[in-house]
Design a protein around this motif. Structure first.
Motif, mmCIF file in Angstrom:
data_model
loop_
_atom_site.group_PDB
_atom_site.id
_atom_site.type_symbol
_atom_site.label_atom_id
_atom_site.label_comp_id
_atom_site.label_asym_id
_atom_site.label_seq_id
_atom_site.Cartn_x
_atom_site.Cartn_y
_atom_site.Cartn_z
ATOM 1 N N THR A 110 -21.077 96.218 22.849
ATOM 2 C CA THR A 110 -21.088 95.118 23.898
ATOM 3 C C THR A 110 -21.734 93.846 22.995
ATOM 4 N N ASP A 111 -21.077 92.832 23.613
ATOM 5 C CA ASP A 111 -21.475 91.441 22.740
ATOM 6 C C ASP A 111 -22.610 90.901 22.916
ATOM 7 N N ILE A 112 -23.363 90.896 24.032
ATOM 8 C CA ILE A 112 -24.529 90.294 24.041
ATOM 9 C C ILE A 112 -25.898 91.466 24.884
ATOM 10 N N VAL A 113 -26.759 91.887 24.333
ATOM 11 C CA VAL A 113 -27.524 92.715 24.911
ATOM 12 C C VAL A 113 -28.813 91.923 25.115
ATOM 13 N N TYR A 114 -29.121 91.686 26.740
ATOM 14 C CA TYR A 114 -30.099 91.115 27.083
ATOM 15 C C TYR A 114 -31.362 92.069 27.178
ATOM 16 N N ASP A 115 -32.621 91.543 26.945
ATOM 17 C CA ASP A 115 -33.702 92.350 26.894
ATOM 18 C C ASP A 115 -35.036 91.640 27.016
ATOM 19 N N TYR A 116 -36.221 92.278 27.168
ATOM 20 C CA TYR A 116 -37.402 91.665 27.339
ATOM 21 C C TYR A 116 -38.144 92.269 26.111
ATOM 22 N N HIS A 117 -38.741 91.465 25.277
ATOM 23 C CA HIS A 117 -39.912 91.833 24.369
ATOM 24 C C HIS A 117 -41.028 90.829 24.466
ATOM 25 N N GLU A 118 -42.135 91.137 24.234
ATOM 26 C CA GLU A 118 -43.446 90.335 24.113
ATOM 27 C C GLU A 118 -43.586 89.611 22.653
ATOM 28 N N TYR A 119 -43.439 88.439 22.686
ATOM 29 C CA TYR A 119 -43.649 87.674 21.691
ATOM 30 C C TYR A 119 -44.660 86.898 21.486
ATOM 31 N N GLY A 120 -45.356 86.513 22.708
ATOM 32 C CA GLY A 120 -46.452 85.749 22.619
ATOM 33 C C GLY A 120 -46.635 84.344 21.990
ATOM 34 N N GLY A 121 -47.632 83.629 21.808
ATOM 35 C CA GLY A 121 -47.471 82.144 21.637
ATOM 36 C C GLY A 121 -46.509 81.374 22.506
ATOM 37 N N ASN A 122 -45.808 80.322 21.799
ATOM 38 C CA ASN A 122 -44.961 79.426 22.437
ATOM 39 C C ASN A 122 -43.477 80.018 22.503
ATOM 40 N N ILE A 123 -43.078 81.010 21.907
ATOM 41 C CA ILE A 123 -41.877 81.695 21.841
ATOM 42 C C ILE A 123 -41.665 82.251 23.307
ATOM 43 N N LYS A 124 -40.427 81.750 23.843
ATOM 44 C CA LYS A 124 -39.754 82.207 25.189
ATOM 45 C C LYS A 124 -38.649 82.772 24.984
ATOM 46 N N GLY A 125 -37.703 82.778 23.931
ATOM 47 C CA GLY A 125 -36.630 83.577 23.800
ATOM 48 C C GLY A 125 -36.207 83.410 22.199
ATOM 49 N N VAL A 126 -35.578 84.734 21.752
ATOM 50 C CA VAL A 126 -34.853 84.999 20.369
ATOM 51 C C VAL A 126 -33.579 85.523 20.598
ATOM 52 N N THR A 127 -32.570 84.941 19.633
ATOM 53 C CA THR A 127 -31.393 85.428 19.736
ATOM 54 C C THR A 127 -31.024 85.677 18.137
ATOM 55 N N TRP A 128 -30.454 86.839 17.838
ATOM 56 C CA TRP A 128 -29.871 87.366 16.641
ATOM 57 C C TRP A 128 -28.701 88.081 16.664
ATOM 58 N N CYS A 129 -27.920 88.076 15.680
ATOM 59 C CA CYS A 129 -26.801 89.034 15.223
ATOM 60 C C CYS A 129 -27.337 90.309 14.913
ATOM 61 N N ASN A 130 -26.734 91.340 15.394
ATOM 62 C CA ASN A 130 -27.160 92.575 14.829
ATOM 63 C C ASN A 130 -25.836 93.353 14.093
ATOM 64 N N ASP A 131 -24.649 92.949 14.303
ATOM 65 C CA ASP A 131 -23.457 93.288 13.518
ATOM 66 C C ASP A 131 -22.548 92.244 13.369
ATOM 67 N N ALA A 132 -22.492 91.678 12.047
ATOM 68 C CA ALA A 132 -21.738 90.636 11.578
ATOM 69 C C ALA A 132 -20.419 91.135 11.326
ATOM 70 N N VAL A 133 -19.215 90.674 11.634
ATOM 71 C CA VAL A 133 -17.933 90.940 11.194
ATOM 72 C C VAL A 133 -17.317 89.866 10.209
ATOM 73 N N SER A 134 -17.851 89.032 10.042
ATOM 74 C CA SER A 134 -17.414 87.826 9.194
ATOM 75 C C SER A 134 -18.545 87.099 8.761
ATOM 76 N N ASP A 135 -18.146 85.974 7.847
ATOM 77 C CA ASP A 135 -19.558 84.982 7.655
ATOM 78 C C ASP A 135 -19.760 84.100 8.710
ATOM 79 N N THR A 136 -18.958 84.093 9.940
ATOM 80 C CA THR A 136 -18.963 83.198 11.020
ATOM 81 C C THR A 136 -19.112 84.137 12.143
ATOM 82 N N LYS A 137 -18.484 85.365 12.421
ATOM 83 C CA LYS A 137 -18.650 85.863 13.729
ATOM 84 C C LYS A 137 -19.520 87.144 13.645
ATOM 85 N N CYS A 138 -19.795 87.554 14.889
ATOM 86 C CA CYS A 138 -20.749 88.862 15.041
ATOM 87 C C CYS A 138 -20.112 89.594 16.387
#
Length: 208
Positions: A110-138
């Motif tokens: 699945t290309d994008i997995v949306y979920d909840y995680h408690e970060y606290g502070g001013n952080i509202k959202g975080v995005t990161w690559c879990n499985d890179a397939v090249s130096d540009t693509k995930c």
């Protein structure tokens, strides 16, 4: 019913905190003629496998993009994700498929997995690559919100990162972080900034 909606014609770790003309911000003029699709001259890291605390966003690996909403989101949060994808990403060349269950390994992740995680502070959202397939693509990005019912601005913004859109400072040439042309990719969260906008749409269409 919404899971039956199969097709919408549609990092540095990113965190959100609380056209053809020139426009001015303060005393500096900023141009709408800029590139904010990863990689840019100012977002030139290599895509790699990451984790919540040390991940980077990249570009998704193709125009057919599957998404899943994990159980941590509220029913309203789930609906707002679908609405945002339909309203903001449907004018692009991306084709979004909503899955009832995610695939977390193998060749058809699945290309994008949306979920909840408690970060606290001013952080509202975080995005990161879990499985890179090249130096540009995930092959798979995780998008986590510090709220089980994120705003449409936050959904639009973090989804933008998952398809490769950067903040203004990471564009080439750099743009003001709050420039209106950035639409929902403004770096400062505001619930009214929920539109992807024509510039980001053209960036996506050029990449996919």
């Amino acid at each position: 019913m919404e899971d039956n909606v199969r097709k919408l014609s549609t990092i540095a770790v990113c965190s959100i905190t609380a056209a053809t003309t020139l426009f001015a911000v303060g005393t500096t003029a900023w141009s709408a003629n800029f590139d904010n699709m990863f990689k840019t001259a100012n977002a030139n890291w290599d895509c790699r496998d990451g984790e919540r605390d040390n991940g980077l966003f990249c570009r998704t690996d193709n125009a057919e993009m599957t998404i899943v909403r994990e159980p941590g989101m509220t029913s309203q949060g789930d609906k707002d994700i679908v609405t945002t994808l339909r309203n903001e990403y449907s004018p692009t060349d991306l084709k979004v498929y909503i899955e009832s269950e995610g695939v977390y390994n193998g060749d058809t992740e699945t290309d994008i997995v949306y979920d909840y995680h408690e970060y606290g502070g001013n952080i509202k959202g975080v995005t990161w690559c879990n499985d890179a397939v090249s130096d540009t693509k995930c092959d798979q990005h995780y998008v986590e919100f510090d709220d089980t019912d994120p705003t449409m601005n936050e959904i639009c913004h973090e989804t933008g990162h998952a398809v490769g859109l950067t903040h203004g400072a990471q564009a080439s040439p750099p743009q003001d972080q709050r420039a209106a042309v950035l639409g929902c990719m403004r770096a400062y969260a505001n619930s009214s900034y929920r539109d992807l906008g024509s510039h980001n749409t053209s960036m996506i269409n050029g990449a996919y």
